[in-house]
Design a protein around this motif. Structure first.
Motif, PDB file in Angstrom:
ATOM      1  N   GLY A 156       0.802  -1.219   0.000  1.00 33.90           N
ATOM      2  CA  GLY A 156       0.000   0.000   0.000  1.00 33.90           C
ATOM      3  C   GLY A 156       0.830   1.261   0.000  1.00 33.90           C
ATOM      4  N   GLY A 157       2.058   1.160   0.539  1.00 34.81           N
ATOM      5  CA  GLY A 157       2.922   2.331   0.595  1.00 34.81           C
ATOM      6  C   GLY A 157       3.337   2.848  -0.764  1.00 34.81           C
ATOM      7  N   ALA A 158       3.089   2.064  -1.814  1.00 33.46           N
ATOM      8  CA  ALA A 158       3.421   2.520  -3.166  1.00 33.46           C
ATOM      9  C   ALA A 158       2.706   3.821  -3.500  1.00 33.46           C
ATOM     10  N   ALA A 159       1.507   3.996  -2.951  1.00 34.22           N
ATOM     11  CA  ALA A 159       0.752   5.223  -3.231  1.00 34.22           C
ATOM     12  C   ALA A 159       1.515   6.453  -2.747  1.00 34.22           C
ATOM     13  N   GLY A 160       2.198   6.337  -1.623  1.00 30.47           N
ATOM     14  CA  GLY A 160       2.953   7.466  -1.089  1.00 30.47           C
ATOM     15  C   GLY A 160       4.212   7.780  -1.855  1.00 30.47           C
ATOM     16  N   ALA A 161       4.612   6.853  -2.735  1.00 29.37           N
ATOM     17  CA  ALA A 161       5.812   7.079  -3.545  1.00 29.37           C
ATOM     18  C   ALA A 161       5.489   7.733  -4.885  1.00 29.37           C
ATOM     19  N   VAL A 162       4.213   7.772  -5.230  1.00 33.49           N
ATOM     20  CA  VAL A 162       3.819   8.325  -6.532  1.00 33.49           C
ATOM     21  C   VAL A 162       4.097   9.824  -6.662  1.00 33.49           C
ATOM     22  N   PRO A 163       4.009  10.638  -5.605  1.00 28.66           N
ATOM     23  CA  PRO A 163       4.286  12.069  -5.785  1.00 28.66           C
ATOM     24  C   PRO A 163       5.626  12.391  -6.436  1.00 28.66           C
ATOM     25  N   SER A 178      15.713   7.299 -13.498  1.00 30.22           N
ATOM     26  CA  SER A 178      15.986   8.049 -12.263  1.00 30.22           C
ATOM     27  C   SER A 178      14.710   8.238 -11.454  1.00 30.22           C
ATOM     28  N   ALA A 179      13.618   8.565 -12.146  1.00 29.12           N
ATOM     29  CA  ALA A 179      12.341   8.744 -11.456  1.00 29.12           C
ATOM     30  C   ALA A 179      11.886   7.442 -10.809  1.00 29.12           C
ATOM     31  N   LEU A 180      12.068   6.331 -11.499  1.00 30.17           N
ATOM     32  CA  LEU A 180      11.655   5.040 -10.961  1.00 30.17           C
ATOM     33  C   LEU A 180      12.510   4.621  -9.768  1.00 30.17           C
ATOM     34  N   VAL A 181      13.808   4.933  -9.815  1.00 33.20           N
ATOM     35  CA  VAL A 181      14.675   4.638  -8.665  1.00 33.20           C
ATOM     36  C   VAL A 181      14.241   5.479  -7.463  1.00 33.20           C
ATOM     37  N   LEU A 182      13.913   6.738  -7.711  1.00 31.21           N
ATOM     38  CA  LEU A 182      13.468   7.604  -6.618  1.00 31.21           C
ATOM     39  C   LEU A 182      12.132   7.122  -6.053  1.00 31.21           C
ATOM     40  N   PHE A 183      11.274   6.623  -6.920  1.00 30.90           N
ATOM     41  CA  PHE A 183      10.041   5.971  -6.467  1.00 30.90           C
ATOM     42  C   PHE A 183      10.392   4.822  -5.527  1.00 30.90           C
ATOM     43  N   GLY A 184      11.409   4.039  -5.906  1.00 26.25           N
ATOM     44  CA  GLY A 184      11.839   2.923  -5.070  1.00 26.25           C
ATOM     45  C   GLY A 184      12.351   3.360  -3.714  1.00 26.25           C
ATOM     46  N   ILE A 186      11.307   5.912  -1.877  1.00 25.73           N
ATOM     47  CA  ILE A 186      10.160   6.170  -1.007  1.00 25.73           C
ATOM     48  C   ILE A 186       9.387   4.888  -0.722  1.00 25.73           C
ATOM     49  N   PHE A 187       9.275   4.025  -1.727  1.00 26.79           N
ATOM     50  CA  PHE A 187       8.547   2.765  -1.561  1.00 26.79           C
ATOM     51  C   PHE A 187       9.171   1.919  -0.449  1.00 26.79           C
ATOM     52  N   PHE A 188      10.498   1.802  -0.445  1.00 29.40           N
ATOM     53  CA  PHE A 188      11.167   0.976   0.560  1.00 29.40           C
ATOM     54  C   PHE A 188      11.369   1.721   1.880  1.00 29.40           C
ATOM     55  N   TRP A 189      11.333   3.044   1.849  1.00 28.97           N
ATOM     56  CA  TRP A 189      11.442   3.823   3.084  1.00 28.97           C
ATOM     57  C   TRP A 189      10.162   3.768   3.899  1.00 28.97           C
ATOM     58  N   THR A 190       9.024   3.642   3.228  1.00 33.50           N
ATOM     59  CA  THR A 190       7.733   3.721   3.915  1.00 33.50           C
ATOM     60  C   THR A 190       7.543   2.634   4.975  1.00 33.50           C
ATOM     61  N   PRO A 191       7.838   1.353   4.702  1.00 32.52           N
ATOM     62  CA  PRO A 191       7.625   0.348   5.754  1.00 32.52           C
ATOM     63  C   PRO A 191       8.417   0.586   7.039  1.00 32.52           C
ATOM     64  N   PRO A 192       9.747   0.802   6.993  1.00 31.40           N
ATOM     65  CA  PRO A 192      10.432   1.051   8.272  1.00 31.40           C
ATOM     66  C   PRO A 192       9.945   2.320   8.960  1.00 31.40           C
ATOM     67  N   HIS A 193       9.600   3.329   8.177  1.00 29.36           N
ATOM     68  CA  HIS A 193       9.049   4.561   8.731  1.00 29.36           C
ATOM     69  C   HIS A 193       7.765   4.273   9.506  1.00 29.36           C
ATOM     70  N   PHE A 194       6.857   3.529   8.888  1.00 31.30           N
ATOM     71  CA  PHE A 194       5.554   3.293   9.509  1.00 31.30           C
ATOM     72  C   PHE A 194       5.613   2.217  10.578  1.00 31.30           C
ATOM     73  N   TRP A 195       6.392   1.169  10.341  1.00 24.63           N
ATOM     74  CA  TRP A 195       6.496   0.114  11.351  1.00 24.63           C
ATOM     75  C   TRP A 195       7.089   0.629  12.655  1.00 24.63           C
TER      76      TRP A 195
END
Length: 305
Positions: A156-163, A178-184, A186-195
């Motif tokens: 679900g955290g993928a939605a937060g990486a779309v901006p 580059s945009a896709l790597v930056l998406f990655g 945020i995508f991988f940062w979201t779980p440790p952030h939220f957990w």
């Protein structure tokens, strides 16, 4: 006969302010602030300089409306479990400050407005990406995964990486590696952030029967994943530095911040401490803010702005 008392202008103003505040709260403004922190620096990197002011303002406005609509729909759907959780009992739909029907109409209205605004003022790709993030957040995360899977925030955290994709496409009307790597990132940062936050509130999630990882897994299992994701984030920030051809300023900041973030994950793994978890959660916000700030400053300085 006694004439009915009239409301004073002060009381009317206070009621109006409270109502407006309740609708603003539906959009989860603190989350939106974080999304915008990632959008504007991304635009600077995509432009390799400072984009036109009107474009940055328009993208921020459209992104705010899109994210706000998604968050408001999330509150509408989750109002039952929000009433059970200490952290969310003050939300407008729980307190009755806004009715469910009004909240849903408000949410859909600003989501439609976001799409039309971005389409007409920015470009169609940015509009589609922004609304797609909302649909993913609502249907995949909120309605499906949140109450059924411990991997809810991972997917679900993928939605937060779309901006970041919205910011990139606003400048280039396209996407890149580059945009896709930056998406990655945020995508991988979201779980440790939220957990990290969920560790403190794991009893809340258990009470509401939401299988957030810390409420259904051991501390070691949770922190093993936090550490693994933190290492991936660190690696992706370095990959982004290479793909986006960023300079020494960004590289230094990415290396140091990634090391600190990973170190905090190691310490959290060693010690079961809600206070330590909240410190990591708080730093995770600082981490992403400084990282994105560094990439923007790096581009601006190297291009002589």
């Amino acid at each position: 006969m006694v004439a009915p008392a009239l409301s004073s202008p002060t009381s009317v103003g206070a009621k109006l302010g409270a109502k407006v505040g309740a609708y603003v709260a539906l959009t989860k403004p603190r989350i939106i602030e974080l999304l915008l922190v990632t959008t504007v620096p991304t635009m600077v990197v995509a432009e390799q300089g400072v984009p036109p002011l009107w474009l940055m303002v328009a993208t921020v406005i459209g992104g705010t409306l899109a994210a706000g609509g998604a968050n408001a729909i999330n509150m509408y759907v989750d109002r039952d479990i929000d009433a059970l959780m200490e952290r969310t009992q003050g939300r407008p739909l729980v307190t009755g400050a806004v009715s469910p029907r009004s909240a849903l109409v408000f949410a859909i209205s600003i989501e439609v407005l976001a799409f039309l605004f971005l389409w007409q003022v920015v470009n169609l790709l940015s509009a589609v990406l922004a609304v797609s993030a909302c649909l993913f957040y609502v249907f995949v995360y909120t309605l499906w995964l949140k109450r059924s899977s411990s991997s809810n925030i991972v997917i679900g955290g993928a939605a937060g990486a779309v901006p970041v994709l919205v910011g990139w496409s606003a400048v280039t009307d396209s996407l890149s590696w580059s945009a896709l790597v930056l998406f990655g990132v945020i995508f991988f940062w979201t779980p440790p952030h939220f957990w990290a936050l969920a560790i403190k509130y794991k009893d809340d999630y258990a009470r509401a029967d939401v299988p957030m990882l810390p409420s259904v897994a051991s501390h070691r299992q949770t922190t093993d994943r936090i550490l693994a994701y933190s290492v991936v984030v660190w690696a992706l920030t370095l990959v982004f530095g290479a793909t986006a051809d960023l300079g020494l300023l960004y590289w230094a900041v990415a290396i140091v911040l990634g090391g600190v973030f990973t170190g905090m994950a190691v310490e959290l793994r060693r010690t079961e401490s809600p206070a330590r978890a909240i410190r990591m959660f708080t730093f995770s916000i600082t981490y992403i803010t400084l990282l994105f700030g560094a990439m923007a400053v790096d581009v601006i300085v190297r291009n002589g702005w």
